[in-house]
Write a protein that holds these residues in place. Structure first.
Motif, short mmCIF file in Angstrom:
data_model
loop_
_atom_site.label_atom_id
_atom_site.label_comp_id
_atom_site.label_asym_id
_atom_site.label_seq_id
_atom_site.Cartn_x
_atom_site.Cartn_y
_atom_site.Cartn_z
N LEU A 107 0.83 -1.21 0.00
CA LEU A 107 0.00 0.00 0.00
C LEU A 107 0.86 1.25 0.00
N LEU A 108 1.83 1.28 0.89
CA LEU A 108 2.68 2.47 1.01
C LEU A 108 3.49 2.69 -0.26
N ARG A 109 3.96 1.59 -0.83
CA ARG A 109 4.82 1.74 -2.01
C ARG A 109 4.04 2.23 -3.22
N ALA A 110 2.68 2.25 -3.10
CA ALA A 110 1.87 2.78 -4.19
C ALA A 110 1.64 4.28 -4.01
N GLN A 111 2.08 4.81 -2.88
CA GLN A 111 1.87 6.25 -2.62
C GLN A 111 2.98 7.07 -3.28
N LYS A 112 2.77 8.37 -3.29
CA LYS A 112 3.78 9.22 -3.89
C LYS A 112 4.97 9.35 -2.92
N MET A 113 6.11 9.57 -3.51
CA MET A 113 7.34 9.58 -2.72
C MET A 113 7.75 11.01 -2.39
N ILE A 114 8.23 11.19 -1.17
CA ILE A 114 8.75 12.49 -0.77
C ILE A 114 10.24 12.35 -0.56
N ARG A 115 10.98 13.36 -0.95
CA ARG A 115 12.43 13.32 -0.74
C ARG A 115 12.83 14.38 0.26
N PHE A 116 13.75 14.01 1.11
CA PHE A 116 14.26 14.92 2.12
C PHE A 116 15.76 15.06 1.97
N ALA A 117 16.23 16.29 2.04
CA ALA A 117 17.68 16.50 2.08
C ALA A 117 18.16 16.05 3.46
N SER A 118 19.46 16.06 3.66
CA SER A 118 20.00 15.69 4.96
C SER A 118 19.60 16.74 6.01
N LYS A 119 19.37 16.25 7.21
CA LYS A 119 19.08 17.13 8.35
C LYS A 119 17.74 17.83 8.30
N GLN A 120 16.82 17.29 7.50
CA GLN A 120 15.48 17.88 7.47
C GLN A 120 14.58 17.20 8.48
N ILE A 121 13.67 17.97 9.06
CA ILE A 121 12.69 17.39 9.98
C ILE A 121 11.57 16.75 9.17
N ILE A 122 11.29 15.49 9.44
CA ILE A 122 10.24 14.78 8.72
C ILE A 122 8.92 14.93 9.46
N PHE A 123 8.95 14.73 10.76
CA PHE A 123 7.82 15.17 11.59
C PHE A 123 8.36 15.55 12.95
N HIS A 124 7.58 16.31 13.68
CA HIS A 124 8.07 16.88 14.93
C HIS A 124 7.24 16.39 16.11
N GLU A 125 7.94 16.09 17.19
CA GLU A 125 7.29 15.72 18.44
C GLU A 125 6.16 16.68 18.75
N ASP A 126 5.03 16.12 19.20
CA ASP A 126 3.86 16.91 19.61
C ASP A 126 3.04 17.45 18.45
#
Lengths: 236, 236
Positions: free
Chosen positions: A33-52
């Motif tokens: 299922l997940l592999r059918a979703q669109k892909m997001i790319r992050f550079a190094s040191k980027q926040i993907i999600f934040h606590e809280d």
DNA sequence: CGTCTCATTGAGAACAATCAACCACGGTGG
DNA sequence: CCACCGTGGTTGATTGTTCTCAATGAGACG
């Protein structure tokens, strides 16, 4: 950072369907299922999600390395773990993320809104069963990773991390492959619960004892898997 | 052992339905299902299930205290955690138990064969959703319990354990209730990853500093909740 | 009344944290 | 081009913490 190689292959390393073994391709419904979703790319040191922050998405990583962490009131950082290609993030959180996820190297991830996942799960027993499997696995590997370390000395903790990384990459120490450390000494220290200096000294000690060798700080060859294992597993 | 009091009440302490808060009665489908099963009683120090045995039952504890542990190759015992009334055991295991569960005090438990649970789950979305909730909770509380300890000094780990036990019993330190330690110093040491002697010294230190008071080794009054909290949570 | 187990304390050795210095490297701006 | 700075890694010296070994006390139980 020590990056640039952004190895993007399609192989996905993870536990078997729902069992135990490692370095096998996972093909459960959730992965598909997940592999059918669109892909997001992050550079190094980027926040993907934040606590809280509201936990409104789940992720499946396709390449790169991610660190999950939070802070103690005294300012110390606790690194809960590292995520590699094939790992999920966000499955186990409630209303809000209880950890911050940050890319340590350039990273690519499939992402699915949590609301969508919930709807899909409520209609698919297979999906929900797979979710239960993944949560169980996460729980087991969490236990395997953190519990023993609480009782181990610094050297043994470092050995354990190396073993974990080697296992993830399917390295057995016999062939000439090196373990690539995508994380800094500081990341390692905050993961193992020891100081940066102690991490360094442990690496130096392991080199002196010829359990490992290294050309640069981020490339480690395991020279004596037997002894490294017995150290990391707590034989001594 | 420090036993004999076999407190058996029907109240069940646990997290709320699927959220976060503590010392509330859980009434999810799984809890109700388990409480309809027949009850098994264990004397103190009895093995409830053994590591590597086929994981063919799940348990909901109604009274007593249970320790879950396993051994490191060097013979050290790792106590993964303590289970109290309202806690489940066995939900997160795969084919086989990966921990041994042993009663620390006389214990009563509802038990359900895993095969039955699987059948029921596959027919009930509510049940499966509840299972997912419980697994998430277990994962979160596992993380909350073990991760910070990896970075804390001995005194702080002991403080953290006391806080956890107090929270479970709904003790805020203002009224005169004591925390009852049903486990031995050795159990505590193997849980916190420190030696028995250090556990003792930590208790002594906490008493000297008037954070706690005690009449006997297994009865602890929290005299200064503010300071104990800031110590246990990692403020210092 | 001995014998267990559990808890506590002390002394010394082993270990890891801290503070401080230094090296290597990769920018960046003069 | 090169001096400068910032980051990350390593090592040394010192201090503080924890472990280990050893002895002792306090209860429970046969």
């Amino acid at each position: 950072m020590r990056v640039g190689h952004a190895r993007f292959d399609d192989r996905i390393f993870d536990e078997t369907s729902c069992g135990s073994a490692n370095s096998t391709i996972r093909t459960g419904p959730l992965t598909l299922l997940l592999r059918a979703q669109k892909m997001i790319r992050f550079a190094s040191k980027q926040i993907i999600f934040h606590e809280d922050d509201p936990a409104d998405a789940v992720f499946l990583f396709a390449s790169g390395t991610v660190g999950q962490y939070r802070f103690l009131p005294n300012g110390r950082r606790l690194v809960a773990g590292f995520l590699f290609p094939g790992d999920f993030a966000g499955l186990s959180f409630g209303e809000r993320y209880s950890l911050t996820a940050q890319s340590i190297a350039p990273t690519a991830a499939y992402s699915l809104p949590r609301a969508e996942l919930n709807v899909l799960c409520s209609h698919s027993t297979a999906l929900q069963t797979d979710l239960v499997c993944l949560l169980k696995q996460e729980l087991v590997s969490e236990r395997e990773a953190h519990l023993p370390m609480l009782h181990q000395a610094a050297h043994a903790r470092v050995a354990r991390l190396l073993l974990m990384l080697a296992r993830r990459k399917g390295i057995d120490g016999c062939n000439g492959e090196a373990v690539q450390l995508t994380m800094t000494r500081s990341d390692i220290a905050d993961y193992l619960g020891i100081s940066v200096e102690t991490v360094c000294r442990s690496f130096t000690k392991l080199k002196e004892d010829r359990l490992i060798a290294s050309s640069s700080p981020d490339r480690i060859w395991i020279k004596n898997m037997a002894r490294l294992s017995s150290l990391g597993e707590g034989q001594e």
